[in-house]
Design a protein around this motif. Structure first.
Motif, PDB file in Angstrom:
ATOM      1  N   PHE A 294      44.238  33.934  36.415  1.00 36.19           N
ATOM      2  CA  PHE A 294      43.359  33.339  35.426  1.00 36.19           C
ATOM      3  C   PHE A 294      43.368  34.164  34.142  1.00 36.19           C
ATOM      4  O   PHE A 294      43.496  33.631  33.040  1.00 36.19           O
ATOM      5  CB  PHE A 294      41.942  33.230  36.001  1.00 36.19           C
ATOM      6  CG  PHE A 294      40.935  32.792  34.994  1.00 36.19           C
ATOM      7  CD1 PHE A 294      40.864  31.463  34.620  1.00 36.19           C
ATOM      8  CD2 PHE A 294      40.078  33.707  34.397  1.00 36.19           C
ATOM      9  CE1 PHE A 294      39.947  31.050  33.673  1.00 36.19           C
ATOM     10  CE2 PHE A 294      39.172  33.302  33.452  1.00 36.19           C
ATOM     11  CZ  PHE A 294      39.101  31.960  33.086  1.00 36.19           C
TER      12      PHE A 294
ATOM     13  N   MET B 261      36.685  42.992  46.584  1.00 36.53           N
ATOM     14  CA  MET B 261      37.199  41.647  46.328  1.00 36.53           C
ATOM     15  C   MET B 261      38.347  41.348  47.289  1.00 36.53           C
ATOM     16  O   MET B 261      39.166  42.217  47.578  1.00 36.53           O
ATOM     17  CB  MET B 261      37.720  41.557  44.884  1.00 36.53           C
ATOM     18  CG  MET B 261      37.453  40.210  44.248  1.00 36.53           C
ATOM     19  SD  MET B 261      38.289  40.051  42.671  1.00 36.53           S
ATOM     20  CE  MET B 261      37.015  40.578  41.556  1.00 36.53           C
ATOM     21  N   ASN B 262      38.400  40.125  47.788  1.00 36.55           N
ATOM     22  CA  ASN B 262      39.511  39.730  48.651  1.00 36.55           C
ATOM     23  C   ASN B 262      40.801  39.699  47.858  1.00 36.55           C
ATOM     24  O   ASN B 262      40.780  39.428  46.659  1.00 36.55           O
ATOM     25  CB  ASN B 262      39.279  38.335  49.229  1.00 36.55           C
ATOM     26  CG  ASN B 262      38.171  38.339  50.258  1.00 36.55           C
ATOM     27  OD1 ASN B 262      38.004  39.314  50.990  1.00 36.55           O
ATOM     28  ND2 ASN B 262      37.412  37.273  50.283  1.00 36.55           N
TER      29      ASN B 262
ATOM     30  N   GLU C 213      43.781  35.388  42.211  1.00 37.57           N
ATOM     31  CA  GLU C 213      43.325  34.233  41.442  1.00 37.57           C
ATOM     32  C   GLU C 213      42.747  34.699  40.106  1.00 37.57           C
ATOM     33  O   GLU C 213      43.053  34.150  39.058  1.00 37.57           O
ATOM     34  CB  GLU C 213      42.276  33.481  42.257  1.00 37.57           C
ATOM     35  CG  GLU C 213      42.215  32.007  41.897  1.00 37.57           C
ATOM     36  CD  GLU C 213      41.019  31.330  42.529  1.00 37.57           C
ATOM     37  OE1 GLU C 213      40.802  31.543  43.731  1.00 37.57           O
ATOM     38  OE2 GLU C 213      40.320  30.613  41.803  1.00 37.57           O
ATOM     39  N   GLU C 214      41.903  35.745  40.172  1.00 38.95           N
ATOM     40  CA  GLU C 214      41.316  36.297  38.958  1.00 38.95           C
ATOM     41  C   GLU C 214      42.410  36.754  37.992  1.00 38.95           C
ATOM     42  O   GLU C 214      42.338  36.543  36.790  1.00 38.95           O
ATOM     43  CB  GLU C 214      40.433  37.507  39.295  1.00 38.95           C
ATOM     44  CG  GLU C 214      39.143  37.166  39.969  1.00 38.95           C
ATOM     45  CD  GLU C 214      38.099  36.632  38.995  1.00 38.95           C
ATOM     46  OE1 GLU C 214      37.639  37.383  38.149  1.00 38.95           O
ATOM     47  OE2 GLU C 214      37.789  35.425  39.102  1.00 38.95           O
TER      48      GLU C 214
ATOM     49  N   ASP D 187      41.372  36.357  46.166  1.00 39.48           N
ATOM     50  CA  ASP D 187      40.494  36.194  45.007  1.00 39.48           C
ATOM     51  C   ASP D 187      40.987  37.042  43.841  1.00 39.48           C
ATOM     52  O   ASP D 187      40.951  36.622  42.690  1.00 39.48           O
ATOM     53  CB  ASP D 187      39.069  36.616  45.363  1.00 39.48           C
ATOM     54  CG  ASP D 187      38.446  35.672  46.367  1.00 39.48           C
ATOM     55  OD1 ASP D 187      38.876  34.504  46.407  1.00 39.48           O
ATOM     56  OD2 ASP D 187      37.548  36.099  47.109  1.00 39.48           O
TER      57      ASP D 187
ATOM     58  N   GLN E 233      42.054  45.305  39.684  1.00 41.95           N
ATOM     59  CA  GLN E 233      42.219  44.096  38.883  1.00 41.95           C
ATOM     60  C   GLN E 233      43.240  44.312  37.765  1.00 41.95           C
ATOM     61  O   GLN E 233      44.152  43.505  37.578  1.00 41.95           O
ATOM     62  CB  GLN E 233      40.872  43.678  38.296  1.00 41.95           C
ATOM     63  CG  GLN E 233      40.958  42.329  37.606  1.00 41.95           C
ATOM     64  CD  GLN E 233      39.664  41.957  36.912  1.00 41.95           C
ATOM     65  OE1 GLN E 233      38.622  42.551  37.162  1.00 41.95           O
ATOM     66  NE2 GLN E 233      39.733  40.982  36.037  1.00 41.95           N
TER      67      GLN E 233
ATOM     68  N   SER F 105      44.747  32.986  30.553  1.00 36.14           N
ATOM     69  CA  SER F 105      43.829  32.874  29.412  1.00 36.14           C
ATOM     70  C   SER F 105      44.471  33.405  28.143  1.00 36.14           C
ATOM     71  O   SER F 105      44.058  33.080  27.049  1.00 36.14           O
ATOM     72  CB  SER F 105      42.553  33.672  29.676  1.00 36.14           C
ATOM     73  OG  SER F 105      41.923  33.185  30.814  1.00 36.14           O
TER      74      SER F 105
END
Lengths: 405, 234
Positions: A12, A1-2, A8-9, A5, A329, A16
């Motif tokens: 997010f 994954m960049n 951003e994930e 990105d 992540q 949430s």
């Protein structure tokens, strides 16, 4: 994954779960904030003490009566009467490197002028005192050598003393003040300097040292001798010369048995600094505990998140995420929580220290070092406490994770 | 396309060996629509995991697109899943608080596709899966079951995989929306996609061109579906 990105994930995912993320961040804010605030108080107090000491005068060497420490026993300190005016004169005439030499006799007396009276520190000294303390005159002049020699009962007042005894803004030169039933003629008032830690230089009366000996204390002893060195480098030499001279004058062969103590300003600053440093470390370690608790909060939240998002992890793995992607992540989620908490915590801590300096008259200073330290610590906490949950997430088998209810 | 040769899978639970697959062999050609059918406990889920490169067989070989994938590491398997396989699950497995687009784009994140290209591909996949474009920016938990499964189908298509692997895709849907989903698979198959459907329902299996019956870890029957049900999308 960049990387973009990935961020951003992460944003997010944190967004949430606003409430949980918010509470976890709060833990870090409190931890980092208290570390920043504590360090800023420590830094500020230490700086203000050092500037107070420096404002007393620079490159000073103090000779005080009392034996130097021998072993653990410090003999006859404080009340000792081993220093005399002759010692001071000998230092003045024989230590040619010394710039200024001022003997002092210092004691509190009740000063009376007209209907006013005040308990005030009376300092018997010589004209050099004004140079050593960098005193300027508001009215009149400082005591002179001839007044010292002639034992003239004259007095120089601090501005606060002058205001208290003669009224605000009144020039008292020529008026008299009674100290211990001796009448002194006021010859000058010093310029306001502000309180400086140990001595309030605005609330004092300076009289010739000879007058203090004759009329107030009696005897030939002085309570201290202050010597100003021309520069920092010459301090150790002068200190040694003064010690040798006084040992010789007092007929003491073993320096261990000296009946006086020679210290310099740098020593005092070093001592005070080490005290404030210890104090700061003590407070910071208490603050550090709350940071640790915040870190455990991060770990707790991340573990909950991993459990709650087991199916998501399974799905991500099924669609091609490698273990490394999953680790990154969750690690970045944890790090982002602490970094956001760290930034807000720094602001929070700076605000607390600003409020403290404004309302609690505690000097504080937020240093770049403490900001960098807190930021680094918070990022490290995120990585350390996020590592275990992230590893746990990455090790989930996709089949098991997808089946998880 | 797919060739599996004498695959076995044995699980070890508390020193008790359970052989779930006992030598399974078959092949699937490009563009075929195959249903793997069997009751629960037949080994069809295990077979699906192996076909989906989620797991490796204990023995035997599995060739996907000519490449032997029966003995790859976890990371290599992840690469195979990312580039060659699209999954559709019974329970959709969408991210609930994310938009439809975000869900469909997700596999492309792991292929490092740039953002603009991701959006284009996701939209194309959603159109192929038959989702109307006014739903593209809805949150996935605001959709009906049928719509959710179409989003999931779009997600499986977005990487342009060689194989679409659907595990009980109609299991959580009523018959009518189930039919729409099956029709979607048939349409995709017509456009050239290889589809392998795992199910325990005869009715669902009858939408495929070929049905492989599996029971107790062995293939009972592997034959062309003579009375194929064909659904048309409106």
């Amino acid at each position: 994954m960049n990387l973009s990105d990935l961020f951003e994930e992460t944003f997010f995912a944190l967004f949430s779960n606003k409430v949980r993320s918010g509470l976890t961040i709060l833990g870090i804010i409190i931890g980092i904030g208290s570390v920043v605030a504590t360090l800023s108080i420590g830094q500020g107090v230490s700086n203000s003490i050092q500037s107070n000491i420096a404002s007393i005068g620079s490159n000073l060497i103090m000779v005080t009566p009392g034996a130097q420490q021998s072993g653990l026993v410090r003999q006859s300190a404080g009340s000792a009467t081993t220093l005399t005016l002759d010692d001071a004169n000998a230092v003045q005439s024989q230590i040619t490197d010394a710039q200024y030499v001022a003997p002092q006799i210092s004691r509190s007396y009740q000063a009376v002028a007209g209907g006013n009276n005040e308990n005030v520190q009376v300092i018997g000294t010589t004209p050099d005192y004004a140079n050593i303390r960098s005193l300027n005159m508001l009215y009149g002049s400082f005591i002179t050598n001839s007044q010292v020699t002639a034992i003239d009962p004259v007095a120089v007042l601090g501005p606060t003393t002058s205001d208290n005894l003669f009224g605000q803004g009144v020039d008292p030169v020529g008026k008299t003040v009674k100290i211990n039933n001796v009448i002194f003629t006021v010859v000058g008032v010093t310029y306001p300097k502000g309180s400086s830690g140990f001595v309030n230089q605005d609330d004092m009366i300076v009289i010739p040292v000879t007058v203090a000996q004759h009329y107030l204390s009696g005897g030939n002893n002085v309570s201290s001798i202050t010597i100003q060195a021309p520069n920092q480098q010459s301090i150790p030499l002068i200190q040694q010369e003064v010690t040798d001279l006084l040992l010789q004058r007092h007929n003491i062969s073993n320096p261990q048995n000296a009946d006086f103590t020679v210290t310099n300003e740098a020593d005092i600053i070093a001592t005070v600094s080490s005290i404030t440093t210890t104090f700061t470390i003590f407070l910071a370690s208490i603050a550090g505990i709350s940071l640790l608790v915040g870190g455990i909060g991060i770990m707790n939240m991340m573990l909950t998140t991993v459990t709650e998002r087991t199916r998501e992890i399974g799905l991500r793995k099924a669609i091609g995420a490698k273990s490394r992607d999953i680790t990154m992540q969750f690690l970045i989620e944890a790090a982002l929580l602490t970094v956001i908490g760290g930034i807000l915590g720094i602001i929070f801590g700076a605000a607390i220290s600003a409020l403290l300096s404004k309302f609690a008259s505690v000097t504080t200073q937020v240093s770049a070092f403490s900001v960098a330290l807190s930021f680094g610590v918070s990022a490290a906490i995120g990585l350390i406490f996020g590592y275990y949950p992230a590893k746990k997430a990455a090790q989930l088998s996709p089949i098991e994770a997808l089946r998880y209810e | 396309m797919i060739e599996i040769r004498n695959i076995t899978k044995t699980y070890l639970n508390d020193d008790v060996e359970t052989q779930v697959l006992k030598g399974v062999s078959f092949s699937v050609k490009d563009g075929e629509f195959v249903a793997i059918m069997g009751p629960s406990g037949s080994g069809k889920s295990t077979l699906m995991h192996i076909l989906g490169a989620l797991d490796t067989p204990t023995s035997g070989q599995y060739f996907l697109d000519g490449k032997d994938v029966s003995d790859l590491s976890d990371d290599e398997l992840a690469d195979i899943r990312r580039s060659k396989i699209g999954f559709v699950f019974q329970s959709f497995n969408l991210l609930p608080r994310a938009t439809v687009m975000r869900n469909v784009e997700m596999p492309l994140l792991y292929s490092r596709v740039p953002k603009e290209e991701r959006e284009e591909k996701a939209k194309a996949a959603l159109i192929s899966a038959g989702l109307s474009n006014d739903r593209f920016y809805h949150l996935s938990n605001q959709l009906s079951g049928g719509q959710m499964q179409r989003v999931a189908i779009a997600r499986s298509l977005v990487n342009d995989p060689a194989l679409i692997l659907a595990d009980e895709p109609t299991g959580n849907l009523d018959t009518k929306t189930g039919d729409i989903v099956l029709a979607t698979f048939q349409k995709l198959n017509e456009s050239g996609k290889t589809v392998v459907l795992i199910t325990h329902e005869q009715y669902v299996a009858e939408h495929a061109e070929r049905i492989i019956h599996i029971r107790d870890g062995v293939i009972l029957e592997d034959k062309k579906n003579e009375n194929r049900l064909v659904k048309k999308l409106q």
